[in-house]
Design a protein around this motif. Sequence first.
Motif, PDB file in Angstrom:
ATOM      1  N   TYR A 107      -6.774   2.951  -5.102  1.00 34.12           N
ATOM      2  CA  TYR A 107      -6.655   4.301  -4.546  1.00 34.12           C
ATOM      3  C   TYR A 107      -7.650   5.226  -5.239  1.00 34.12           C
ATOM      4  CZ  TYR A 107      -2.081   2.460  -3.128  1.00 34.12           C
ATOM      5  OH  TYR A 107      -1.078   1.685  -2.612  1.00 34.12           O
ATOM      6  N   TYR A 154       3.822   6.657  -5.108  1.00 30.24           N
ATOM      7  CA  TYR A 154       3.710   6.843  -6.561  1.00 30.24           C
ATOM      8  C   TYR A 154       2.762   7.999  -6.884  1.00 30.24           C
ATOM      9  CZ  TYR A 154       2.261   5.891 -11.380  1.00 30.24           C
ATOM     10  OH  TYR A 154       1.953   6.014 -12.715  1.00 30.24           O
ATOM     11  N   VAL A 165      -3.302  -5.993  -6.332  1.00 30.20           N
ATOM     12  CA  VAL A 165      -3.165  -4.545  -6.489  1.00 30.20           C
ATOM     13  C   VAL A 165      -3.879  -3.856  -5.329  1.00 30.20           C
ATOM     14  CG1 VAL A 165      -2.971  -4.595  -9.007  1.00 30.20           C
ATOM     15  CG2 VAL A 165      -5.230  -4.361  -7.944  1.00 30.20           C
ATOM     16  N   ARG A 224       0.815  -1.215   0.000  1.00 32.36           N
ATOM     17  CA  ARG A 224       0.000   0.000   0.000  1.00 32.36           C
ATOM     18  C   ARG A 224       0.847   1.262   0.000  1.00 32.36           C
ATOM     19  NH1 ARG A 224      -5.643  -0.623   3.113  1.00 32.36           N
ATOM     20  NH2 ARG A 224      -6.175  -2.736   2.455  1.00 32.36           N
ATOM     21  N   THR A 252       6.027  -2.866 -12.273  1.00 33.56           N
ATOM     22  CA  THR A 252       5.032  -1.972 -11.682  1.00 33.56           C
ATOM     23  C   THR A 252       3.789  -1.979 -12.569  1.00 33.56           C
ATOM     24  OG1 THR A 252       6.692  -0.507 -10.700  1.00 33.56           O
ATOM     25  CG2 THR A 252       4.492   0.402 -11.018  1.00 33.56           C
ATOM     26  N   TYR A 281      -5.498   1.633  -9.748  1.00 31.38           N
ATOM     27  CA  TYR A 281      -5.091   0.355  -9.184  1.00 31.38           C
ATOM     28  C   TYR A 281      -3.588   0.265  -9.394  1.00 31.38           C
ATOM     29  CZ  TYR A 281     -10.039  -1.169  -9.463  1.00 31.38           C
ATOM     30  OH  TYR A 281     -11.405  -1.284  -9.327  1.00 31.38           O
ATOM     31  N   ILE A 282      -2.840   0.041  -8.323  1.00 34.61           N
ATOM     32  CA  ILE A 282      -1.377   0.098  -8.400  1.00 34.61           C
ATOM     33  C   ILE A 282      -0.763  -1.078  -7.657  1.00 34.61           C
ATOM     34  CG2 ILE A 282       0.669   1.482  -7.858  1.00 34.61           C
ATOM     35  CD1 ILE A 282      -1.117   3.956  -7.906  1.00 34.61           C
ATOM     36  N   GLY A 336       2.060   2.522  -3.597  1.00 36.91           N
ATOM     37  CA  GLY A 336       1.091   3.264  -4.390  1.00 36.91           C
ATOM     38  C   GLY A 336       0.903   4.686  -3.892  1.00 36.91           C
ATOM     39  N   VAL A 396       0.051  -0.104 -13.219  1.00 41.10           N
ATOM     40  CA  VAL A 396      -0.795   1.058 -12.952  1.00 41.10           C
ATOM     41  C   VAL A 396      -1.998   0.984 -13.889  1.00 41.10           C
ATOM     42  CG1 VAL A 396      -0.998   3.563 -12.965  1.00 41.10           C
ATOM     43  CG2 VAL A 396       1.174   2.496 -12.294  1.00 41.10           C
TER      44      VAL A 396
END
Length: 286
Positions: free
Chosen positions: A196, A36, A193, A30, A74, A66-67, A33, A76
Amino acid sequence: MQPHDAVVTLWFVNADDPAAVLSAEPKADRGFGRKYLALMDPTWPIAVFGQFPLNRSVAVSKGEFYIAGYPGITIVQTLVSNMTVLSELSPKLLSSVTARDVYAFAENTDTGFGGIAHWREGKIRRSFCARRDRVYEDIGLPEAFENPFWSGERATGPKRGIDLPFDPIDLVHEADVHWLGVDISAEGPDLSVVGYAIDGRKEPRIQSPKTAKSVADVVSAASTKLGINPNTRDYDDYEDAPAPQPADNHMGAAVHGSKQLARRVGRRLRTLKEVVQDKLRHTDRG
């Protein structure tokens, strides 16, 4: 989803064997993300709303990301407005993670739009974006995995006029497998994932264990509300129940107790399942 919106999934790949990484089903962090998104735009109000498998969940909505950050990979996923050509994807998004290979997959299932793109060391090598009846972008030479689509071997439904001989979304799913080396559909390994939101919503509250009701509590409350609890006098004891046997755990005890209660109200009354359902309906109204 608007006609020219698309769910875009970006894969930033530095791993030599992405299939091995994904097959191990690593868990998303978590904190990764959050960092990021904070680097993307420090003014965004970031809220976490869940952690789940990307390939077994509904796609993102507006204002969501969704990350996941795995070893050397990675992911995204976000909703992009006015998306018809992947070569014009926002440089801010495209360069948000430094990677040797970047793969992009775009879909709008309402319109049948599908797009695939591959950048190597920052240079685009292939991009194809289309609906069945319109090609928006065709950059680079088709790769070997595309041949069955262009030859008509992967046709779905009748071809009308100048329609493509395939559905672009089907090509997107094939590109997933070819470029990443593993089936990332619902049949493949879980792709963990974190979801967020950047639209100002608040993070969902998690119910404290102290306030969570056990199965036994629900059963007791339901039977009392309906007047058939053994502690009340407003029920008919049609059948004496045997003494309860020791249960291995609280759930076993609750289940045994619920069966005993069902026997006491008799075969002519509703099952315990119906009792609980009635309780939930009545309490919702209250």
